[in-house]
Motif scaffolding. Structure first.
Motif, PDB file in Angstrom:
ATOM      1  N   ALA A 128      50.404  51.879  20.277  1.00 28.29           N
ATOM      2  CA  ALA A 128      50.803  50.925  21.315  1.00 28.29           C
ATOM      3  C   ALA A 128      50.792  51.537  22.711  1.00 28.29           C
ATOM      4  N   THR A 129      50.620  52.859  22.806  1.00 23.27           N
ATOM      5  CA  THR A 129      50.657  53.517  24.109  1.00 23.27           C
ATOM      6  C   THR A 129      49.327  54.212  24.390  1.00 23.27           C
ATOM      7  N   PRO A 130      48.925  54.299  25.661  1.00 20.94           N
ATOM      8  CA  PRO A 130      47.645  54.949  25.998  1.00 20.94           C
ATOM      9  C   PRO A 130      47.687  56.454  25.733  1.00 20.94           C
ATOM     10  N   LEU A 131      46.542  56.979  25.339  1.00 21.71           N
ATOM     11  CA  LEU A 131      46.444  58.426  25.128  1.00 21.71           C
ATOM     12  C   LEU A 131      46.764  59.183  26.413  1.00 21.71           C
ATOM     13  N   LEU A 132      46.364  58.638  27.563  1.00 24.61           N
ATOM     14  CA  LEU A 132      46.634  59.316  28.831  1.00 24.61           C
ATOM     15  C   LEU A 132      48.140  59.478  29.060  1.00 24.61           C
ATOM     16  N   ALA A 133      48.927  58.461  28.723  1.00 24.40           N
ATOM     17  CA  ALA A 133      50.386  58.561  28.876  1.00 24.40           C
ATOM     18  C   ALA A 133      50.947  59.626  27.937  1.00 24.40           C
ATOM     19  N   GLN A 134      50.411  59.697  26.729  1.00 19.30           N
ATOM     20  CA  GLN A 134      50.858  60.715  25.777  1.00 19.30           C
ATOM     21  C   GLN A 134      50.508  62.116  26.269  1.00 19.30           C
ATOM     22  N   LEU A 135      49.294  62.248  26.823  1.00 15.46           N
ATOM     23  CA  LEU A 135      48.853  63.534  27.352  1.00 15.46           C
ATOM     24  C   LEU A 135      49.731  63.980  28.519  1.00 15.46           C
ATOM     25  N   TYR A 169      56.233  55.918  14.165  1.00 20.93           N
ATOM     26  CA  TYR A 169      55.339  56.846  14.858  1.00 20.93           C
ATOM     27  C   TYR A 169      53.954  56.225  15.041  1.00 20.93           C
ATOM     28  N   ILE A 170      53.393  55.669  13.974  1.00 21.59           N
ATOM     29  CA  ILE A 170      52.057  55.080  14.037  1.00 21.59           C
ATOM     30  C   ILE A 170      52.014  53.933  15.047  1.00 21.59           C
ATOM     31  N   ASP A 171      53.022  53.062  15.004  1.00 24.56           N
ATOM     32  CA  ASP A 171      53.061  51.940  15.946  1.00 24.56           C
ATOM     33  C   ASP A 171      53.221  52.426  17.385  1.00 24.56           C
TER      34      ASP A 171
END
Length: 225
Positions: A66-73, A60-62
């Motif tokens: 490793a991914t942008p916050l915008l992609a997560q949002l 989870y941490i990795d």
């Protein structure tokens, strides 16, 4: 140079920026509280000897780092409805910030715990302390002292990251700047005012981090600011 710059318009929109400032402060506090909870859980899992607990936390941490916050949002906002899960914009924004910052906070807390010398841990074992007693009486009081300054640094990052919530129409500071720019076609006035408000938040938190470092007698540790 400033002949076309409208201070009057900024004054007219100050109530909107005041609401945006309060909203950014509120959602940052709530998101940081959630991030602390996520970080503590992930850190506890990561410090366990069991691979069943440690491996999911590491993955989870990795993945988050490793991914942008915008992609997560965007995944939470656009992806979850495709899976039949529809959440309010504000909740999605807070969830995205908490889940993202939680991964970084987990590493900050873990570094603070691991900074405690092995000798003190062994002394606690020799004294007959249980694992819970060693954590509560020996490790955590010292780890908290070390981690408070970098945690405040992470809070600064979270406040700046909250600007991304304007992309999903959450009414916060950056959204206020966007509204001024679109209503009056004055992007300079809108986003300069937005930047000034963020500077107030930034220097307030930075001063708090520096004060806490001096008060606790530790060197400020850099983060993603």
């Amino acid at each position: 140079m400033l002949e076309n710059f409208s201070f009057r318009t900024i004054v007219e929109y100050l109530p909107l920026f005041g609401q945006g400032f309060a909203a950014t402060l509120w959602l940052s506090i709530v998101s940081f509280a959630g991030a602390l909870a996520v970080g503590i859980i992930l850190c506890a899992m990561n410090l366990q000897r069991s691979r069943l607990l440690q491996l999911p936390a590491k993955i989870y941490i990795d993945a988050i780092r490793a991914t942008p916050l915008l992609a997560q949002l965007y995944f939470l906002y656009f992806g979850l409805p495709r899976l039949g899960i529809v959440l309010p914009e504000l909740f999605v924004g807070i969830l995205a910030l908490a889940l993202n910052s939680g991964a970084y906070i987990a590493e900050i807390i873990r570094a603070g715990i691991l900074s405690i010398s092995r000798g003190q841990v062994e002394a606690g074992i020799a004294s007959g302390m249980t694992y819970a007693q060693r954590m509560r009486l020996v490790i955590l009081p010292q780890a908290i002292r070390v981690t408070i300054p970098p945690l405040l640094g992470q809070a600064i990052v979270l406040v700046k990251d909250s600007a991304l919530l304007s992309l999903i129409s959450v009414a916060e500071l950056t959204r206020a700047g966007q509204l001024l720019a679109s209503d009056r076609f004055m992007p300079a006035e809108g986003f300069i005012t937005t930047a000034a408000c963020y500077l107030v938040l930034y220097y307030g938190l930075k001063s708090l981090a520096a004060f806490s470092a001096r008060w606790l007698g530790v060197r400020p540790i850099g983060s993603r600011t």
